[in-house]
Scaffold this active site. Structure first.
Site, PDB file in Angstrom:
ATOM      1  N   LYS B  96      -3.789  -0.959  -5.148  1.00 24.61           N
ATOM      2  CA  LYS B  96      -2.685  -2.217  -4.916  1.00 24.61           C
ATOM      3  C   LYS B  96      -3.691  -3.115  -4.289  1.00 24.61           C
ATOM      4  O   LYS B  96      -4.500  -2.901  -3.256  1.00 24.61           O
ATOM      5  CB  LYS B  96      -1.660  -1.673  -3.923  1.00 24.61           C
ATOM      6  CG  LYS B  96      -0.584  -2.610  -3.438  1.00 24.61           C
ATOM      7  CD  LYS B  96       0.296  -1.994  -2.867  1.00 24.61           C
ATOM      8  CE  LYS B  96       1.514  -2.956  -2.390  1.00 24.61           C
ATOM      9  NZ  LYS B  96       2.607  -2.341  -1.623  1.00 24.61           N
ATOM     10  N   SER B 172       7.234  -2.792  -3.415  1.00 29.01           N
ATOM     11  CA  SER B 172       6.149  -4.005  -3.588  1.00 29.01           C
ATOM     12  C   SER B 172       5.045  -3.370  -4.512  1.00 29.01           C
ATOM     13  O   SER B 172       4.153  -4.248  -4.934  1.00 29.01           O
ATOM     14  CB  SER B 172       5.842  -4.323  -2.338  1.00 29.01           C
ATOM     15  OG  SER B 172       4.997  -3.620  -1.515  1.00 29.01           O
ATOM     16  N   SER B 196       8.073   0.858  -0.711  1.00 25.72           N
ATOM     17  CA  SER B 196       7.359   0.218  -1.446  1.00 25.72           C
ATOM     18  C   SER B 196       6.688   1.132  -2.558  1.00 25.72           C
ATOM     19  O   SER B 196       6.042   0.673  -3.436  1.00 25.72           O
ATOM     20  CB  SER B 196       6.609  -0.836  -0.929  1.00 25.72           C
ATOM     21  OG  SER B 196       7.275  -2.094  -0.413  1.00 25.72           O
TER      22      SER B 196
END
Lengths: 106, 533
Positions: B96, B172, B196
Site C-alpha cells: 500500500k 482504504s 482498512s
C-alpha cells in the site's frame, strides 16, 4: 436545526488548519462536518459510570509487552543529502523558509 | 495455471526447489499486471471513462519493475549458491502506498506527497525483503488511508473491484485487496485503522489480517491515527497470511509501541484443530445503528440478510468441526464505534497532518506568496483532497480549547467501554469465556463506484463492524465465506483477545479446509477469464 459549526467557526478552523479553500469546497466541507457532528452527538447518550476512565490506547502497556526506552543518543543520518534534496528551496545546505508573519503586540 | 495465481507458500517452495526461478514468477506477475491493471494511477489524471478504463483494475500507483527484477535476481542467486533465500523466497507482493520504501516514491495517494521519494524504508518492508519477498509495486488507497472505498485517492483512476469492475474495492487498502484478488502479487501489505485491511479483503474475496496493536511495527508507515494504525497482510489464503505475519511481526526498537511479547509459530498454531473452542455470535454485529440526519432519529438497520446467512453457515461449519457456538453474546457499545472513531481518529489525524507544509519536502504551491502563513495556506489548500481537509478541520474542532464541548474526553471513555466489552467476553473466568467472536466483516458487499462517495457519514458507517476492534486494540481476521446473488464476495471476521492471531488463523484455516470442496471455492474474478487467464 442550527449548525454546530457556523460559518464563523469554520473560518476560524480553516485558519488554524492553514487551508485556503474555494467557496464551493468550503461550503461542502462545512455541511459534511455538521453531518458528522450529528453522528458524534450520540456519544452524549452513553451511560457513563463515574468509575470509567479514559483510554488513549486499546491494549494496556506494561513490563510484559513493552521495552525499556532506548538510550537517547543522537545519530547523524547517512542520507543527509538525500533528505535535503526533497526540500523545494535550498541554499548552502539550508532549507529556505519564507518570511514569518507576525503581529505587533501592544 | 500461471505462477502468479499460485499461493505464496507454493511459489516459495517451487523456487527453493529450483522448479521455477524468482525471475520467471516475477515476469508472470508483470504480464498479469499488463493484462488486467490498465492505466496506473497518476496524480490529477482523469477518472476512468473509456471502455478499457472501466473494465480494468487500476490497483497500482507505481509498478517497480527494475527494483523487483533486482530483488528477484538476488533470490535466484541465493538459491543457485545453495543459501537459504527465506520463507517468502521470490514471492511477488505489493505495498500500500502508505509504507516508505527507500529510493521509491511514497505518496499516500495524495498530491501533497506526489514528488516525495523516501530516504528510508518501513520496518515491515525491510522484513519482507529479509524474508525473500519481491516488491512489484505500490498500490492505490484512499488519500492518507482516509476512507472505505479507495475513491478518495488523488491518483486516478481509482481501483476497481476485480469481481465486478463497476464496484468499489472497499478501503482504504483497496489497491492491496484488488491486486491480490487479480493475481497481481500473491500478498499485499495493508494498514487497518478502522477496518482498512479487513473491509477491502471482504469486498474483494481475500484474507485480511489486522494484528493486535503493536504486534507489527508502525515505523515507516505514514501515520493516520497513531493509537489505532496496524500494518498487516492481505493474501489469497490463510497460510499466506500466516507466513507474512510471521515475517513482519515482532518488536522494533524504532517503534516504542511495538510489543515485546514473543511471536509464536503461526504456521504450527494454524494447523491445530478447533475442537472445544468457544466461538461467539453477537446480534450487535448483525445490524448497523446510526443517527439519521433526515429523521433526526437513531435508526437500526439489519445488515444484508445474505451476509448474515453466510456468517451463520460459517458458524455451522465450525460447529461441525467441534467448536462450541455461543449465541447472543452482548457487546452493547458496538453502536458507538463509528461516532467514537469520528472523534479519536480525527484528533490524531489533524495532529499528524500538520507536518505537510511545502517547506521541508513534498508539494509546494506554484503561486506567489508573501510570507510563511500564505505559503502554508496555498500549498495545503491546493494539495490536500477533501478527506484530509475534513479530518483536519474536525480534529481541530474537537480538540481546540476554544470549541471544546468535551467530545474527545467522552470518546476516550467510550473507547474504554468498548475495550471492556471485549475483555468481558474473552475473560477466561467470565460468563462467556470465548476464544473468538465470529461476525460479518462489513454490512454490505461491494457497492457501486460513486454510490456512497461524497457522503462522509454513510461511508464511515461501512466500518461499523470493524472499528471497535481498533478502539480495543485486539486482532481481527477477515476471510471469504461465499458470494451473494450478484456474484460478489462475502467476508466474515473472527476477533480475539490481545495477541491471539494464532487462534484466529486456526479458525480461518479450519474453515478453509472444511469448505475446500464447496463450489464457490472454484470461482475466480471474471476479469481473469476475460483476459484468457
Amino acid at each position: 436545526m442550527t449548525d454546530k459549526i457556523s460559518p464563523e467557526d469554520f473560518d476560524r478552523l480553516t485558519d488554524l488548519a492553514s487551508l485556503e479553500l474555494p467557496a464551493d469546497e468550503a461550503e461542502y466541507l462545512r455541511k459534511e462536518l455538521n453531518n458528522q457532528m450529528i453522528s458524534i452527538e450520540i456519544l452524549e447518550s452513553i451511560p457513563i459510570d463515574a468509575e470509567i476512565g479514559t483510554a488513549a490506547h486499546g491494549i494496556p502497556y506494561d513490563e510484559l509487552n513493552s521495552a525499556a526506552p532506548r538510550e537517547d543518543i543522537s545519530r547523524q543520518d547517512p542520507n543527509r543529502e538525500e533528505i535535503l534534496k526533497q526540500a523545494p528551496e535550498l541554499e548552502d545546505g539550508y532549507i529556505v523558509v519564507p518570511d514569518i508573519s507576525y503581529e505587533e503586540l501592544d | 495455471m500461471k505462477t502468479c495465481d499460485l499461493p505464496a507458500y507454493v511459489i516459495a517452495d517451487l523456487i527453493k526447489t529450483k522448479q521455477v526461478s524468482a525471475v520467471e514468477v516475477l515476469e508472470d506477475t508483470l504480464e498479469r499486471i499488463c493484462q488486467v491493471d490498465g492505466r496506473t494511477g497518476q496524480v490529477d489524471a482523469p477518472e476512468a471513462s473509456s471502455e478499457e478504463d472501466l473494465s480494468t483494475v487500476h490497483a497500482f500507483t507505481l509498478v517497480t519493475e527494475d527494483y523487483a527484477r533486482q530483488q528477484a535476481g538476488k533470490i535466484d542467486k541465493l538459491v543457485k549458491e545453495g543459501k537459504n533465500p527465506g520463507p517468502l523466497a521470490g514471492v511477488p507482493y505489493t505495498a500500500k502506498d502508505i509504507f516508505t520504501v527507500k529510493g521509491i516514491k511514497t505518496t499516500a495517494g495524495s498530491k501533497i506527497l506526489s514528488n516525495y521519494t523516501s530516504p528510508y524504508s518501513a520496518t515491515v518492508v525491510e522484513r519482507m525483503a529479509d524474508a525473500g519477498a519481491v516488491m512489484v509495486g505500490k498500490v492505490n488507497l484512499d488519500e492518507f488511508t482516509y476512507g472505505s472505498s479507495s475513491e478518495s485517492s488523488a491518483y486516478k483512476p481509482v481501483p476497481r473491484n476485480p469481481w465486478d469492475t463497476s464496484r468499489v474495492t472497499g478501503g482504504s487498502s483497496g489497491g492491496s485487496a484488488a491486486a491480490v484478488a487479480a493475481g497481481e502479487g500473491a500478498i499485499s501489505l495493508g494498514t487497518d485503522t478502522g477496518g482498512s485491511i479487513r473491509h477491502p479483503a471482504s469486498f474483494c474475496g481475500t484474507v485480511g489480517l489486522k494484528p493486535t496493536y503493536g504486534r507489527v511495527s508502525r515505523y515507516g508507515l505514514i501515520a493516520f491515527g497513531s493509537s489505532l494504525d496496524c500494518p498487516g497482510p492481505l493474501a489469497r489464503n490463510v497460510t499466506d497470511a500466516a507466513l507474512t505475519l510471521q515475517a513482519i511481526a515482532g518488536q522494533d526498537s524504532r517503534d516504542s509501541t511495538s510489543a515485546t511479547t514473543p511471536v509464536p509459530n503461526y504456521l504450527k498454531e494454524m494447523e491445530k484443530d478447533i475442537r472445544g473452542m468457544r466461538i461467539g455470535l453477537s446480534e450487535e454485529f448483525f445490524r448497523v445503528t446510526y443517527f439519521d440526519s433526515e429523521s433526526m432519529e437513531l435508526v437500526e438497520n439489519p445488515i444484508d440478510p445474505q451476509i448474515k446467512d453466510a456468517v451463520l453457515s460459517t458458524a455451522g461449519f465450525l460447529a461441525q468441526l467441534g467448536a462450541d457456538i455461543v449465541m447472543d453474546v452482548p457487546l452493547p457499545h458496538t453502536k458507538y464505534g463509528v461516532p467514537t472513531y469520528f472523534v479519536i481518529s480525527r484528533v490524531e489525524a489533524s495532529s499528524n497532518l500538520l507536518r505537510y507544509d511545502g517547506v521541508k519536502y513534498g508539494y509546494r504551491t506554484a503561486e506567489s506568496f508573501t510570507d510563511l502563513r500564505e505559503l502554508y495556506r496555498k500549498t495545503r489548500g491546493e494539495a490536500f483532497g477533501v478527506e484530509p481537509k475534513l479530518r483536519m478541520l474536525m480534529g481541530i474542532y474537537l480538540s481546540a480549547a476554544q470549541f471544546d464541548k468535551g467530545y474527545y474526553d467522552l470518546a476516550l471513555k467510550a473507547r474504554a467501554l468498548m475495550r471492556k466489552d471485549f475483555e468481558d467476553i474473552f475473560d477466561p473466568r467470565g460468563k462467556y469465556h470465548l476464544d473468538a467472536l465470529l461476525t460479518p466483516t462489513a454490512p454490505s458487499t461491494a457497492f457501486s463506484i460513486g454510490s456512497v462517495y461524497g457522503d462522509s457519514v454513510m461511508m464511515a458507517y461501512s466500518d461499523q463492524l470493524t472499528a471497535t476492534t481498533n478502539h480495543a486494540g485486539i486482532p481481527g481476521l477477515s476471510f471469504p465465506v461465499g458470494f451473494d446473488n450478484e456474484n460478489l464476495p462475502i467476508g466474515a471476521q473472527v476477533l480475539g483477545p490481545d495477541y491471539s492471531e494464532g487462534v484466529l488463523l486456526r479458525i480461518a484455516r479450519a474453515y478453509e479446509k472444511v469448505t475446500e470442496k464447496e463450489d464457490w471455492r472454484n470461482k475466480r474474478p471474471p476479469i481473469l477469464s476475460k483476459n484468457g487467464n
